[in-house]
Design a protein around this motif. Structure first.
Motif, PDB file in Angstrom:
ATOM      1  N   UNK A  46       0.692  -1.056   0.043  1.00  0.00           N
ATOM      2  CA  UNK A  46       0.112   0.114  -0.059  1.00  0.00           C
ATOM      3  C   UNK A  46       0.932   1.301  -0.082  1.00  0.00           C
ATOM      4  N   UNK A  48      -0.003   5.315   0.434  1.00  0.00           N
ATOM      5  CA  UNK A  48      -0.972   6.384   0.530  1.00  0.00           C
ATOM      6  C   UNK A  48      -0.256   7.739   0.151  1.00  0.00           C
ATOM      7  N   UNK A  49      -1.089   8.732  -0.294  1.00  0.00           N
ATOM      8  CA  UNK A  49      -0.578  10.059  -0.713  1.00  0.00           C
ATOM      9  C   UNK A  49      -1.731  11.003  -0.212  1.00  0.00           C
ATOM     10  N   UNK A  50      -1.024  12.145  -0.159  1.00  0.00           N
ATOM     11  CA  UNK A  50      -1.917  13.583   0.232  1.00  0.00           C
ATOM     12  C   UNK A  50      -1.617  14.712  -0.664  1.00  0.00           C
ATOM     13  N   UNK A  54      -6.794  13.053  -0.808  1.00  0.00           N
ATOM     14  CA  UNK A  54      -5.793  12.071  -0.060  1.00  0.00           C
ATOM     15  C   UNK A  54      -6.474  10.680  -0.773  1.00  0.00           C
ATOM     16  N   UNK A  55      -5.416   9.644  -1.011  1.00  0.00           N
ATOM     17  CA  UNK A  55      -5.886   8.346  -1.336  1.00  0.00           C
ATOM     18  C   UNK A  55      -4.741   7.378  -1.323  1.00  0.00           C
ATOM     19  N   UNK A  56      -5.127   6.163  -1.729  1.00  0.00           N
ATOM     20  CA  UNK A  56      -4.113   5.225  -1.613  1.00  0.00           C
ATOM     21  C   UNK A  56      -4.341   4.209  -2.772  1.00  0.00           C
ATOM     22  N   UNK A 114       1.632  14.184  -2.482  1.00  0.00           N
ATOM     23  CA  UNK A 114       3.144  13.630  -2.179  1.00  0.00           C
ATOM     24  C   UNK A 114       2.862  12.134  -1.637  1.00  0.00           C
ATOM     25  N   UNK A 115       3.946  11.158  -1.887  1.00  0.00           N
ATOM     26  CA  UNK A 115       3.571   9.978  -1.399  1.00  0.00           C
ATOM     27  C   UNK A 115       4.397   9.734  -0.226  1.00  0.00           C
ATOM     28  N   UNK A 116       3.617   8.898   0.900  1.00  0.00           N
ATOM     29  CA  UNK A 116       4.227   8.150   1.829  1.00  0.00           C
ATOM     30  C   UNK A 116       4.976   7.128   1.433  1.00  0.00           C
ATOM     31  N   UNK A 117       6.076   6.646   2.293  1.00  0.00           N
ATOM     32  CA  UNK A 117       6.734   5.399   1.715  1.00  0.00           C
ATOM     33  C   UNK A 117       5.783   4.219   1.345  1.00  0.00           C
ATOM     34  N   UNK A 118       5.969   3.188   0.646  1.00  0.00           N
ATOM     35  CA  UNK A 118       5.303   1.861   0.680  1.00  0.00           C
ATOM     36  C   UNK A 118       5.198   1.223   2.036  1.00  0.00           C
TER      37      UNK A 118
ATOM     38  N   UNK B  48       2.789   9.631   6.823  1.00  0.00           N
ATOM     39  CA  UNK B  48       2.767  11.116   6.914  1.00  0.00           C
ATOM     40  C   UNK B  48       3.816  11.633   5.719  1.00  0.00           C
ATOM     41  N   UNK B  49       3.524  12.866   5.162  1.00  0.00           N
ATOM     42  CA  UNK B  49       4.222  13.300   4.360  1.00  0.00           C
ATOM     43  C   UNK B  49       4.479  14.802   4.610  1.00  0.00           C
ATOM     44  N   UNK B  53       8.705  12.005   6.348  1.00  0.00           N
ATOM     45  CA  UNK B  53       8.144  11.164   5.328  1.00  0.00           C
ATOM     46  C   UNK B  53       8.063   9.926   6.150  1.00  0.00           C
ATOM     47  N   UNK B  54       6.901   8.916   6.257  1.00  0.00           N
ATOM     48  CA  UNK B  54       7.244   7.867   6.764  1.00  0.00           C
ATOM     49  C   UNK B  54       5.835   7.133   7.217  1.00  0.00           C
ATOM     50  N   UNK B  55       5.742   6.027   7.672  1.00  0.00           N
ATOM     51  CA  UNK B  55       4.346   5.349   8.131  1.00  0.00           C
ATOM     52  C   UNK B  55       4.699   5.107   9.833  1.00  0.00           C
ATOM     53  N   UNK B 114      -1.933  10.788   5.847  1.00  0.00           N
ATOM     54  CA  UNK B 114      -2.701  10.168   4.924  1.00  0.00           C
ATOM     55  C   UNK B 114      -3.342   9.156   5.266  1.00  0.00           C
ATOM     56  N   UNK B 115      -4.390   8.639   4.543  1.00  0.00           N
ATOM     57  CA  UNK B 115      -5.515   7.909   5.209  1.00  0.00           C
ATOM     58  C   UNK B 115      -5.109   6.637   5.603  1.00  0.00           C
TER      59      UNK B 115
END
Lengths: 158, 153
Positions: A46, A48-50, A54-56, A114-118, B48-49, B53-55, B114-115
């Motif tokens: 997954x 996610x991006x914002x 926002x979405x994924x 902007x992308x969060x890491x996968x 988070x962005x 940046x991370x989860x 992010x969601x």
């Protein structure tokens, strides 16, 4: 519904997997609405991006396809989908697909995404739940297993 | 990873749970992981962005999740984690991470959330970051919450 917000990820997945692995994805031409919960086929990633929205993106693969992707890209013979290198490779594929699709969306629609890491995961009886977001899936088939691309945007499909 | 980036998430777990009346929240030891092996039933992940940046992943047993949902619903009995309950766990993860992002922004770091994704399963293996993940167990009166933080700074 702006179908392009969904289809662009499937197109990027097909193009990048063909380019990096020489692997054709058959199908992935239609979008199907998913229920609130999705059963993983084996290895799931997954991103996610914002931005203005926002979405994924969820990339879901059968174990045979995940192993083929890792073995082909890394030139090794992995046989366990729990192996860190197998999971990392699926994660990186998702990162490249998402990066490609998000760049196109930002250039075309100025969404400032902007992308969060996968994240990537595998396990037993895995179910993914994305609360309060409607998602659409595209299914594809390859010579080494099935792949599903599932896209969700917060605030519906508009 | 500098502790100043980790503490806001741990403080937020504590403060959000306390808002719902959960007590005896204690922070366990920190550990570093390349890969997360989770033997809990439920993991909620929020990204988070921005300048960070991370989860962040919050893992718990179903019993603990039901307890948190019950606390969020003013003590209502929660026998099964149905769609509303799962949505509430997503909201809990969202609240914790959103609260941490406010604390980070108070320190001058612009961060957006992010969601949330909620993942159910047994014997789970996760990678949530390309860099090392910091794991902290939070012991509460409702059971253990395993917090994994993977930030690329």
């Amino acid at each position: 519904m702006d179908i392009n917000l969904y289809q662009i990820f499937g197109t990027s997945a097909k193009d990048i997997i063909k380019e990096m692995l020489g692997l054709d994805i058959r199908g992935m031409d239609t979008l199907e609405q998913e229920p609130g919960e999705i059963s993983s086929m084996g290895v799931s990633s997954i991103i996610t991006f914002a931005g203005t929205r926002k979405g994924r993106l969820l990339v879901d693969m059968e174990p045979s396809l995940a192993l083929y992707v890792a073995n082909t890209l890394l030139g090794e013979e992995y046989d366990d989908i729990k192996d860190r290198m197998v999971l990392s490779t699926v994660s990186e594929i998702n990162n490249i697909v998402s990066g490609d699709a998000i760049t196109k969306l930002n250039n075309k629609l100025s969404m400032g995404l902007r992308l969060a890491p996968p994240i990537v995961f595998t396990g037993q009886d895995v179910i993914i739940s994305i609360p309060k977001i409607t998602s659409l899936s595209s299914w594809g088939d390859t010579d080494h297993g099935k792949i599903r691309i599932n896209v969700a945007w917060e605030g519906g499909n508009n | 990873m500098d502790v100043k980036y980790i503490l806001p998430f741990l403080e937020s777990v504590k403060s959000v749970l306390e808002q719902f009346g959960v007590e005896d929240i204690k922070r366990g030891q920190l550990a570093k992981n390349d890969i997360m092996h989770v033997d809990q039933d439920i993991t909620a992940v929020v990204g988070v962005v921005g300048q960070i940046r991370g989860n962040i992943a919050y893992s718990m047993s179903e019993e603990t999740a039901r307890g948190i949902v019950s606390a969020m619903m003013m003590g209502m009995l929660v026998e099964q984690l149905d769609e509303i309950g799962r949505s509430a766990i997503g909201e809990f993860a969202n609240m914790v991470t959103g609260n941490a992002s406010i604390l980070l922004s108070n320190s001058g770091l612009e961060v957006d959330v992010t969601p949330p994704s909620i993942i159910f399963g047994k014997d789970m293996y996760f990678i949530i970051s390309t860099v090392q993940t910091i794991k902290i167990d939070m012991e509460t009166s409702l059971g253990k919450i395993e917090v994994n933080i993977g930030l690329e700074i």
